[in-house]
Design a protein around this motif. Structure first.
Motif, mmCIF file in Angstrom:
data_model
loop_
_atom_site.group_PDB
_atom_site.id
_atom_site.type_symbol
_atom_site.label_atom_id
_atom_site.label_comp_id
_atom_site.label_asym_id
_atom_site.label_seq_id
_atom_site.Cartn_x
_atom_site.Cartn_y
_atom_site.Cartn_z
ATOM 1 N N SER A 1 0.828 -1.214 0.000
ATOM 2 C CA SER A 1 0.000 0.000 0.000
ATOM 3 C C SER A 1 0.858 1.258 0.000
ATOM 4 O O SER A 1 0.542 2.241 -0.683
ATOM 5 C CB SER A 1 -0.933 0.004 1.212
ATOM 6 N N LEU A 2 1.977 1.242 0.746
ATOM 7 C CA LEU A 2 2.861 2.400 0.746
ATOM 8 C C LEU A 2 3.568 2.564 -0.598
ATOM 9 O O LEU A 2 3.998 3.672 -0.943
ATOM 10 C CB LEU A 2 3.905 2.279 1.862
ATOM 11 N N SER A 3 3.654 1.476 -1.364
ATOM 12 C CA SER A 3 4.305 1.538 -2.667
ATOM 13 C C SER A 3 3.447 2.243 -3.712
ATOM 14 O O SER A 3 3.939 2.552 -4.804
ATOM 15 C CB SER A 3 4.645 0.123 -3.166
ATOM 16 N N VAL A 4 2.174 2.481 -3.394
ATOM 17 C CA VAL A 4 1.307 3.205 -4.328
ATOM 18 C C VAL A 4 1.917 4.552 -4.661
ATOM 19 O O VAL A 4 1.952 4.983 -5.818
ATOM 20 C CB VAL A 4 -0.111 3.378 -3.736
ATOM 21 N N ASP A 5 2.443 5.232 -3.644
ATOM 22 C CA ASP A 5 3.069 6.532 -3.870
ATOM 23 C C ASP A 5 4.313 6.380 -4.734
ATOM 24 O O ASP A 5 4.643 7.261 -5.539
ATOM 25 C CB ASP A 5 3.422 7.183 -2.528
ATOM 26 N N ASN A 6 5.006 5.260 -4.573
ATOM 27 C CA ASN A 6 6.190 4.983 -5.375
ATOM 28 C C ASN A 6 5.836 4.854 -6.855
ATOM 29 O O ASN A 6 6.604 5.250 -7.733
ATOM 30 C CB ASN A 6 6.856 3.698 -4.887
ATOM 31 N N VAL B 1 -2.816 6.229 1.708
ATOM 32 C CA VAL B 1 -1.426 6.037 2.143
ATOM 33 C C VAL B 1 -1.116 6.948 3.326
ATOM 34 O O VAL B 1 -0.456 6.537 4.292
ATOM 35 C CB VAL B 1 -0.458 6.308 0.972
ATOM 36 N N PHE B 2 -1.610 8.178 3.270
ATOM 37 C CA PHE B 2 -1.416 9.120 4.373
ATOM 38 C C PHE B 2 -2.002 8.573 5.674
ATOM 39 O O PHE B 2 -1.346 8.600 6.725
ATOM 40 C CB PHE B 2 -2.069 10.463 4.028
ATOM 41 N N SER B 3 -3.227 8.065 5.621
ATOM 42 C CA SER B 3 -3.870 7.546 6.831
ATOM 43 C C SER B 3 -3.143 6.316 7.369
ATOM 44 O O SER B 3 -3.022 6.144 8.585
ATOM 45 C CB SER B 3 -5.339 7.204 6.546
ATOM 46 N N ILE B 4 -2.626 5.469 6.468
ATOM 47 C CA ILE B 4 -1.883 4.277 6.896
ATOM 48 C C ILE B 4 -0.575 4.686 7.574
ATOM 49 O O ILE B 4 -0.195 4.124 8.611
ATOM 50 C CB ILE B 4 -1.622 3.350 5.694
ATOM 51 N N ILE C 1 -6.035 -1.043 7.389
ATOM 52 C CA ILE C 1 -5.372 -0.881 6.091
ATOM 53 C C ILE C 1 -6.352 -1.160 4.953
ATOM 54 O O ILE C 1 -6.439 -0.393 3.983
ATOM 55 C CB ILE C 1 -4.153 -1.813 5.991
ATOM 56 N N PHE C 2 -7.110 -2.261 5.071
ATOM 57 C CA PHE C 2 -8.077 -2.608 4.035
ATOM 58 C C PHE C 2 -9.142 -1.520 3.870
ATOM 59 O O PHE C 2 -9.486 -1.133 2.750
ATOM 60 C CB PHE C 2 -8.751 -3.944 4.356
ATOM 61 N N ILE C 3 -9.664 -1.025 4.986
ATOM 62 C CA ILE C 3 -10.696 0.014 4.930
ATOM 63 C C ILE C 3 -10.145 1.295 4.323
ATOM 64 O O ILE C 3 -10.807 1.944 3.488
ATOM 65 C CB ILE C 3 -11.273 0.284 6.339
ATOM 66 N N SER C 4 -8.923 1.667 4.699
ATOM 67 C CA SER C 4 -8.298 2.883 4.153
ATOM 68 C C SER C 4 -8.141 2.777 2.638
ATOM 69 O O SER C 4 -8.477 3.716 1.893
ATOM 70 C CB SER C 4 -6.932 3.120 4.800
ATOM 71 N N LEU C 5 -7.638 1.631 2.169
ATOM 72 C CA LEU C 5 -7.449 1.443 0.736
ATOM 73 C C LEU C 5 -8.789 1.406 -0.001
ATOM 74 O O LEU C 5 -8.935 1.980 -1.090
ATOM 75 C CB LEU C 5 -6.668 0.155 0.472
#
Length: 316
Positions: free
Chosen positions: A86-91, A264-267, A292-296
């Protein structure tokens, strides 16, 4: 207890060989259909590795300093894997900007990302080892990591609307002669009799540099889940392995899912708070996974709603 590490490295090498020699022919453009297949392939292998995680911890083959049960080890592996993914989304957004900035032809993109993962395997092993030593030797290091993640989250939110071209790291530009020109798939060429690095090499070194920066965020985030070296490294690398195919799958939809940045910010905020309060509050892993699932899911849902609204407005 080296057997699990040998199995892990052998597994990763096998996946890399399959990717390079079987899934991809030389200088071919990755289609969306192929990218979907490869994404499923790498995610499936990451999930299959959970059976080996369970087996290793059940039979005491791993140095289990945190006394994890086999089931708990699997849950922490999956949590770490999903956090890294999930953090790799920004990547993915940054990789897209790098390719655009250097005007990289589509046929060279997979090779650059493949070489990028080789560098990530080495650099992340070093960073994870250093991080674990720091968190075990220095009291309160988890709070420092948590504050760093919180700072990163706030900085990301502040700069999320900025879209600018990315160039080679300035320090490297002073040491090497870079060119914006291409010479096939070469990384070094000669222009006017001078040896220079091509745009391909510039893009590669920039990808490696930015991955190193992202690792400074994602590795402390996984420390909020566990400091077990085997789980931290395996979950991190399996997530990075699937990042390349995920890029080709989402490359045409990155703009559509731009609100995932807020997920990603919330995670990041959640894992930073978890790190800082670890000595006083025990947050169960099922809650971390659920968050994490709910945030995504919220990020994807809002992105889809806004994209559909724009399509409707454009059609009127």
């Amino acid at each position: 207890m080296m057997t699990p590490w040998i199995v892990l490295i052998s597994y990763l090498v096998a996946l890399l060989l399959i990717d390079f020699f079987i899934l991809h022919q030389k200088d071919t453009v990755t289609t969306v259909r192929r990218a979907i297949f490869e994404t499923i392939f790498f995610i499936s292998n990451a999930l299959l590795f959970t059976f080996l995680i369970y087996y290793f911890y059940k039979n005491g083959l791993v140095e289990n300093g945190t006394n994890l049960t086999p089931t708990n080890a699997v849950i922490k592996y999956l949590t770490g894997y999903i956090i890294e993914l999930s953090l790799s989304v920004d990547n993915l957004f940054v990789i897209a900007i790098i390719f655009t900035s250097f005007k990289i032809p589509a046929k060279f993109k997979h090779k650059l990302l493949f070489l990028g993962i080789l560098g990530a395997i080495v650099f992340r092993a070093i960073l994870i080892s250093v991080g674990i030593v720091l968190i075990n030797k220095i009291h309160g290091m988890s709070i420092i990591f948590g504050l760093f993640l919180l700072f990163t989250a706030l900085k990301m939110l502040k700069n999320e609307s900025e879209h600018k071209e990315i160039e080679e790291p300035k320090g490297l530009k002073r040491l090497f002669h870079f060119s914006k020109e291409f010479d096939g798939e070469k990384y070094i060429t000669r222009i006017n009799g001078k040896r220079v690095f091509t745009a391909l090499f510039g893009a590669l070194i920039t990808i490696e540099f930015t991955d190193l920066l992202f690792a400074l965020d994602s590795i402390p985030a996984i420390f909020a889940v566990t400091t077990d070296p085997f789980i931290v490294y395996s979950s991190n690398i399996f997530a990075i392995m699937g990042l390349r195919s995920l890029y080709f799958f989402l490359s045409n939809m990155l703009e559509k899912f731009k609100y995932l940045k807020y997920s990603v910010f919330s995670i990041l905020v959640f894992v930073s708070l978890k790190l800082m309060t670890a000595n006083w509050i025990d947050i169960p892993e099922w809650f971390s996974l659920l968050f994490i699932f709910i945030s995504l899911a919220i990020g994807i849902y809002i992105s889809s709603l806004r994209a559909d609204a724009k399509s409707t407005d454009a059609g009127e």
